[in-house]
Design an enzyme around this catalytic site. Structure first.
Site, short mmCIF file in Angstrom:
data_model
loop_
_atom_site.label_atom_id
_atom_site.label_comp_id
_atom_site.label_asym_id
_atom_site.label_seq_id
_atom_site.Cartn_x
_atom_site.Cartn_y
_atom_site.Cartn_z
N CYS A 133 0.83 -1.21 0.00
CA CYS A 133 0.00 0.00 0.00
C CYS A 133 0.87 1.26 0.00
O CYS A 133 1.38 1.67 1.04
CB CYS A 133 -0.93 -0.02 1.22
SG CYS A 133 -1.92 1.48 1.35
N CYS A 136 -0.46 4.16 2.14
CA CYS A 136 -0.24 4.02 3.59
C CYS A 136 1.23 4.24 3.95
O CYS A 136 1.52 4.86 4.97
CB CYS A 136 -0.62 2.61 4.08
SG CYS A 136 -2.07 1.89 3.30
N ASP A 137 2.13 3.72 3.15
CA ASP A 137 3.53 3.64 3.58
C ASP A 137 4.51 4.52 2.80
O ASP A 137 5.67 4.63 3.18
CB ASP A 137 4.02 2.18 3.48
CG ASP A 137 3.18 1.25 4.34
OD1 ASP A 137 2.71 1.71 5.39
OD2 ASP A 137 2.99 0.09 3.96
#
Ligand code: NAP
Length: 306
Positions: A133, A136-137
């Site tokens: 992701c 997200c990261d």
């Protein structure tokens, strides 16, 4: 409590089904195991969903869909489905914590989860350099070097997004040609922070506390190389979330739910919508279409059978 419609899964397909069933004044419940939005929540920017000519963030689009569904009375709860009893006219849905909900119809819109590469080091370094992701990261990789594995729309879209943070993004693809749509290819090729490594597969991910090396093998020359990267983002496709349906409704060999054009699965009163079903094109636009269709088919089924 007896519902007219229970929807499992709160991505665009499930939320759209909820908007339609709630507006049709059917007593509707949506069960989502995490938070509404599904895969869209982990998509940074969406520019091919009609109506948003400037594009829209995945989070905002999900929140809008959720608000719209709740406005019409859709009840949304968090929970994970443990067991289903679907053969009787009234369907029973049991959650992990033991609650049982009953419904005249069921719409499965559980979507799909990222596939794993299944190479050495992938599990060990998950969350310590290995990610599925970018939204997200990505921010953890400012000025770092990253590899993105895959050649589809997800891989290219997320690789382009990751260049916001990373100094260099290597796209590692097993063939000499991308599967992704042409506009994404043009953008990737034009981006000075992206380098494509063709005809190559990942063999091993290594590091200490976090990732520092990706071992590659060229499938044509058989040559092995090492790539010094601090992150490995994996986008090699998705598996449908249909485990809990095995043996209950007809799934194809890849475990996608088989439906007819009205989204009916192989049991009366059971419908499927979105990425969990067998379909030609997996997009937000088509998930939304599936959701509307499943909702209206469920309404018709209730009219004819109750
Ligand atoms: P996908 O289209 O199935 O592409 C998966 C990619 O991973 C392919 O390039 C495939 O290579 C590669 N791959 C598969 N297994 C591999 C392995 N074991 N090792 C190395 N590479 C491997 O998956 P996706 O890109 O996640 O997209 C899923 C669906 O969502 C698609 O229908 C896509 O169109 C849609 N989507 C759309 C958008 C958009 O419209 N902007 C964005 C994201 C996703 P090969 O090409 O050689 O098979």
């Amino acid at each position: 409590m007896l519902f007219d419609v229970i929807i499992i899964g709160g991505g665009p397909a499930g939320l759209t089904a909820g908007i339609y069933t709630s507006r049709a004044r059917l007593k509707s419940l949506l069960i989502e195991r995490a938070f509404p939005g599904g895969q869209v929540m982990t998509t940074e920017w969406i520019e091919n969903y009609p109506g948003f000519d400037e594009g829209i963030s995945g989070v905002e689009l999900s929140q809008k869909m959720e608000r719209q569904a709740k406005k019409f009375g859709l009840e949304i709860i968090q929970g994970s489905v443990a067991r289903l009893s679907l053969y009787d006219k009234i369907k029973k849905i049991e959650l992990d914590e033991g609650q049982i909900y009953e419904s005249k119809t069921l719409i499965v819109a559980t979507g799909a989860n990222p596939m794993h590469l299944k190479v050495e080091g992938e599990d060990r370094y998950r969350g310590r350099g290995v990610s599925y992701c970018a939204t997200c990261d990505g921010a953890f990789f400012k000025d770092k070097k990253i590899a993105v594995i895959g050649g589809g729309n997800s891989a290219l879209q997320e690789a382009i997004f990751l260049t916001k943070f990373a100094e260099m993004v290597y796209i590692v693809h097993r063939r000499g040609e991308f599967r992704a749509t042409k506009i994404l290819q043009e953008r990737a090729f034009a981006n000075p922070h992206i380098k494509v490594i063709w005809n190559s597969v990942a063999e091993k991910i290594e590091g200490e506390d976090t990732v520092n090396t990706l071992f590659l093998r060229n499938v044509k020359t058989k040559e092995s190389t090492r790539l010094e990267v601090q992150g490995v983002f994996i986008y090699v496709g998705y598996n449908p979330n249909t485990e809990f349906l095995k043996g209950l409704v007809y799934l194809n060999e890849e475990n996608y739910i088989v439906t007819d054009e009205k989204m009916s699965a192989s049991l009366p009163g059971v419908f499927a919508a979105g990425d969990a079903r067998v379909k030609f094109l997996k997009q937000i636009a088509t998930a939304v279409g599936d959701g509307a269709m499943a909702a209206m088919a469920a309404e018709k089924y209730i009219e004819e059978n109750f």
